[in-house]
Design a protein around this motif. Structure first.
Motif, PDB file in Angstrom:
ATOM      1  N   GLY A   1       0.834  -1.192   0.000  1.00  0.00           N
ATOM      2  CA  GLY A   1       0.000   0.000   0.000  1.00  0.00           C
ATOM      3  C   GLY A   1       0.873   1.247   0.000  1.00  0.00           C
ATOM      4  N   ASP A   2       0.225   2.385   0.111  1.00  0.00           N
ATOM      5  CA  ASP A   2       1.020   3.605   0.127  1.00  0.00           C
ATOM      6  C   ASP A   2       1.659   3.795   1.505  1.00  0.00           C
ATOM      7  OD1 ASP A   2      -0.869   4.815   1.834  1.00  0.00           O
ATOM      8  OD2 ASP A   2      -1.828   5.918   0.214  1.00  0.00           O
ATOM      9  N   GLU A   3       2.584   4.727   1.553  1.00  0.00           N
ATOM     10  CA  GLU A   3       3.356   4.943   2.784  1.00  0.00           C
ATOM     11  C   GLU A   3       2.466   5.294   3.968  1.00  0.00           C
ATOM     12  OE1 GLU A   3       7.141   7.622   4.343  1.00  0.00           O
ATOM     13  OE2 GLU A   3       6.054   8.236   2.526  1.00  0.00           O
ATOM     14  N   ALA A   4       1.494   6.168   3.763  1.00  0.00           N
ATOM     15  CA  ALA A   4       0.624   6.581   4.870  1.00  0.00           C
ATOM     16  C   ALA A   4      -0.151   5.393   5.423  1.00  0.00           C
ATOM     17  CB  ALA A   4      -0.325   7.688   4.425  1.00  0.00           C
ATOM     18  N   ALA A   5      -0.712   4.573   4.546  1.00  0.00           N
ATOM     19  CA  ALA A   5      -1.486   3.412   5.002  1.00  0.00           C
ATOM     20  C   ALA A   5      -0.614   2.446   5.789  1.00  0.00           C
ATOM     21  CB  ALA A   5      -2.125   2.704   3.807  1.00  0.00           C
ATOM     22  N   MET A   6       0.612   2.249   5.345  1.00  0.00           N
ATOM     23  CA  MET A   6       1.494   1.313   6.036  1.00  0.00           C
ATOM     24  C   MET A   6       1.931   1.869   7.387  1.00  0.00           C
ATOM     25  SD  MET A   6       3.576  -0.369   2.888  1.00  0.00           S
ATOM     26  CE  MET A   6       4.001  -1.866   3.749  1.00  0.00           C
ATOM     27  N   LEU A   7       2.310   3.151   7.443  1.00  0.00           N
ATOM     28  CA  LEU A   7       2.727   3.751   8.712  1.00  0.00           C
ATOM     29  C   LEU A   7       1.581   3.765   9.715  1.00  0.00           C
ATOM     30  CD1 LEU A   7       4.908   6.752   7.489  1.00  0.00           C
ATOM     31  CD2 LEU A   7       5.700   4.671   8.634  1.00  0.00           C
ATOM     32  N   LEU A   8       0.410   4.188   9.274  1.00  0.00           N
ATOM     33  CA  LEU A   8      -0.735   4.236  10.184  1.00  0.00           C
ATOM     34  C   LEU A   8      -1.180   2.834  10.571  1.00  0.00           C
ATOM     35  CD1 LEU A   8      -2.695   7.216   8.632  1.00  0.00           C
ATOM     36  CD2 LEU A   8      -1.241   7.210  10.681  1.00  0.00           C
ATOM     37  N   GLY A   9      -0.994   1.875   9.684  1.00  0.00           N
ATOM     38  CA  GLY A   9      -1.288   0.482  10.016  1.00  0.00           C
ATOM     39  C   GLY A   9      -0.402  -0.030  11.140  1.00  0.00           C
ATOM     40  N   PHE A  10       0.885   0.301  11.082  1.00  0.00           N
ATOM     41  CA  PHE A  10       1.785  -0.124  12.152  1.00  0.00           C
ATOM     42  C   PHE A  10       1.490   0.616  13.452  1.00  0.00           C
ATOM     43  CE2 PHE A  10       4.351  -2.298   8.979  1.00  0.00           C
ATOM     44  CZ  PHE A  10       4.715  -3.433   9.679  1.00  0.00           C
ATOM     45  N   LEU A  11       1.135   1.902  13.363  1.00  0.00           N
ATOM     46  CA  LEU A  11       0.786   2.642  14.579  1.00  0.00           C
ATOM     47  C   LEU A  11      -0.465   2.040  15.213  1.00  0.00           C
ATOM     48  CD1 LEU A  11       1.135   4.869  16.643  1.00  0.00           C
ATOM     49  CD2 LEU A  11       0.086   6.469  15.007  1.00  0.00           C
ATOM     50  N   ASP A  12      -1.468   1.739  14.417  1.00  0.00           N
ATOM     51  CA  ASP A  12      -2.681   1.139  14.973  1.00  0.00           C
ATOM     52  C   ASP A  12      -2.422  -0.261  15.531  1.00  0.00           C
ATOM     53  OD1 ASP A  12      -4.454   3.238  14.814  1.00  0.00           O
ATOM     54  OD2 ASP A  12      -5.192   2.683  12.834  1.00  0.00           O
ATOM     55  N   PHE A  13      -1.518  -1.018  14.919  1.00  0.00           N
ATOM     56  CA  PHE A  13      -1.147  -2.325  15.453  1.00  0.00           C
ATOM     57  C   PHE A  13      -0.533  -2.158  16.845  1.00  0.00           C
ATOM     58  CE2 PHE A  13       2.025  -5.614  16.240  1.00  0.00           C
ATOM     59  CZ  PHE A  13       1.261  -6.762  16.114  1.00  0.00           C
ATOM     60  N   HIS A  14       0.360  -1.189  17.009  1.00  0.00           N
ATOM     61  CA  HIS A  14       0.987  -0.972  18.312  1.00  0.00           C
ATOM     62  C   HIS A  14      -0.006  -0.428  19.332  1.00  0.00           C
ATOM     63  CE1 HIS A  14       5.090  -2.230  17.828  1.00  0.00           C
ATOM     64  NE2 HIS A  14       5.100  -1.692  16.623  1.00  0.00           N
ATOM     65  N   ARG A  15      -0.914   0.428  18.904  1.00  0.00           N
ATOM     66  CA  ARG A  15      -1.966   0.892  19.824  1.00  0.00           C
ATOM     67  C   ARG A  15      -2.802  -0.297  20.297  1.00  0.00           C
ATOM     68  NH1 ARG A  15      -3.626   5.930  15.954  1.00  0.00           N
ATOM     69  NH2 ARG A  15      -2.508   7.611  17.048  1.00  0.00           N
ATOM     70  N   ALA A  16      -3.167  -1.163  19.368  1.00  0.00           N
ATOM     71  CA  ALA A  16      -3.985  -2.334  19.716  1.00  0.00           C
ATOM     72  C   ALA A  16      -3.205  -3.315  20.591  1.00  0.00           C
ATOM     73  CB  ALA A  16      -4.487  -3.022  18.439  1.00  0.00           C
ATOM     74  N   THR A  17      -1.900  -3.408  20.387  1.00  0.00           N
ATOM     75  CA  THR A  17      -1.078  -4.260  21.252  1.00  0.00           C
ATOM     76  C   THR A  17      -1.118  -3.722  22.675  1.00  0.00           C
ATOM     77  OG1 THR A  17       0.375  -4.916  19.432  1.00  0.00           O
ATOM     78  CG2 THR A  17       1.267  -5.126  21.669  1.00  0.00           C
ATOM     79  N   PHE A  18      -1.004  -2.425  22.824  1.00  0.00           N
ATOM     80  CA  PHE A  18      -1.074  -1.832  24.157  1.00  0.00           C
ATOM     81  C   PHE A  18      -2.450  -2.066  24.776  1.00  0.00           C
ATOM     82  CE2 PHE A  18      -1.734   1.724  27.096  1.00  0.00           C
ATOM     83  CZ  PHE A  18      -0.746   1.404  28.011  1.00  0.00           C
ATOM     84  N   ALA A  19      -3.509  -1.886  23.997  1.00  0.00           N
ATOM     85  CA  ALA A  19      -4.864  -2.126  24.505  1.00  0.00           C
ATOM     86  C   ALA A  19      -5.000  -3.566  24.999  1.00  0.00           C
ATOM     87  CB  ALA A  19      -5.898  -1.830  23.424  1.00  0.00           C
ATOM     88  N   TRP A  20      -4.412  -4.512  24.292  1.00  0.00           N
ATOM     89  CA  TRP A  20      -4.436  -5.921  24.698  1.00  0.00           C
ATOM     90  C   TRP A  20      -3.735  -6.094  26.036  1.00  0.00           C
ATOM     91  CZ3 TRP A  20      -0.260  -9.546  22.526  1.00  0.00           C
ATOM     92  CH2 TRP A  20      -0.375 -10.829  23.088  1.00  0.00           C
ATOM     93  N   LYS A  21      -2.615  -5.407  26.247  1.00  0.00           N
ATOM     94  CA  LYS A  21      -1.831  -5.575  27.469  1.00  0.00           C
ATOM     95  C   LYS A  21      -2.552  -5.043  28.709  1.00  0.00           C
ATOM     96  CE  LYS A  21       1.401  -7.748  25.544  1.00  0.00           C
ATOM     97  NZ  LYS A  21       1.682  -9.134  25.899  1.00  0.00           N
ATOM     98  N   VAL A  22      -3.454  -4.073  28.540  1.00  0.00           N
ATOM     99  CA  VAL A  22      -4.173  -3.528  29.699  1.00  0.00           C
ATOM    100  C   VAL A  22      -5.581  -4.090  29.830  1.00  0.00           C
ATOM    101  CG1 VAL A  22      -2.820  -1.395  29.683  1.00  0.00           C
ATOM    102  CG2 VAL A  22      -5.012  -1.454  28.478  1.00  0.00           C
TER     103      VAL A  22
END
Length: 179
Positions: free
Chosen positions: A16-37
């Motif tokens: 995908g384009d750069e923005a979609a990939m960067l925001l995809g990784f940011l949302d993955f890390h946000r969701a990882t944090f949500a899982w941890k709490v």
């Protein structure tokens, strides 16, 4: 098509384009944090590991502040609002870490979720107004100003670092592990 893993995290797109990939990784890390709490009570959110005073509750509040600071204050130079505006940051520069003990788990999670949603909306606005090359409104002391690209990359780094902390704390609470 978004792929959701067993922990409820959206996997970043593999193309995908750069923005979609960067925001995809940011949302993955946000969701990882949500899982941890997820599912922790007040005692769990205030647990520490070893000599560290870092808690998941403090981390929730810290990451909420980081979200609003970068995307509202720095990127657009807009007010951050409460509870941030009432804090005497000079007397306690780590207020978000210390004050989390006074908040319920529900309040901490709601604050973090609110600031993440605000950051997403502000990111979308910035993408419409210059894309990843949009320069932040607030300049650093040396006169430079980061781009939206830099801010998103910094946020990925921020979450990745704190997700490592969250892994250790969560495992010490109930043995739950996972990337």
């Amino acid at each position: 098509m978004t792929v959701i893993d067993a922990q409820g995290r959206p996997e970043a797109p593999v193309s995908g384009d750069e923005a979609a990939m960067l925001l995809g990784f940011l949302d993955f890390h946000r969701a990882t944090f949500a899982w941890k709490v997820r599912g922790l009570d007040a005692a769990g959110l205030q647990a520490t590991v070893g000599a560290s005073t870092m808690t998941l509750g403090g981390m929730l509040k810290h990451l909420a502040l980081v979200e609003v600071s970068w995307f509202s204050d720095d990127l657009f130079h807009r007010p951050v609002g409460e509870p941030w505006d009432s804090v005497d940051w000079k007397s306690d520069p780590d207020w978000e870490w210390h004050s989390s003990k006074q908040d319920t788990p529900e309040a901490l999670i709601a604050l973090w979720e609110r600031e993440v949603e605000r950051a997403r909306a502000l990111t979308a606005e910035a993408l419409e107004d210059g894309g990843l090359d949009r320069v932040a409104a607030r300049r650093w002391k040396d006169g430079r100003a980061p781009t939206l690209r830099w801010i998103v990359l910094h946020m990925i780094e921020e979450y990745a670092r704190h997700n490592g902390h969250a892994d250790l704390i969560r495992e010490s609470i109930d043995g739950e592990t996972g990337e």
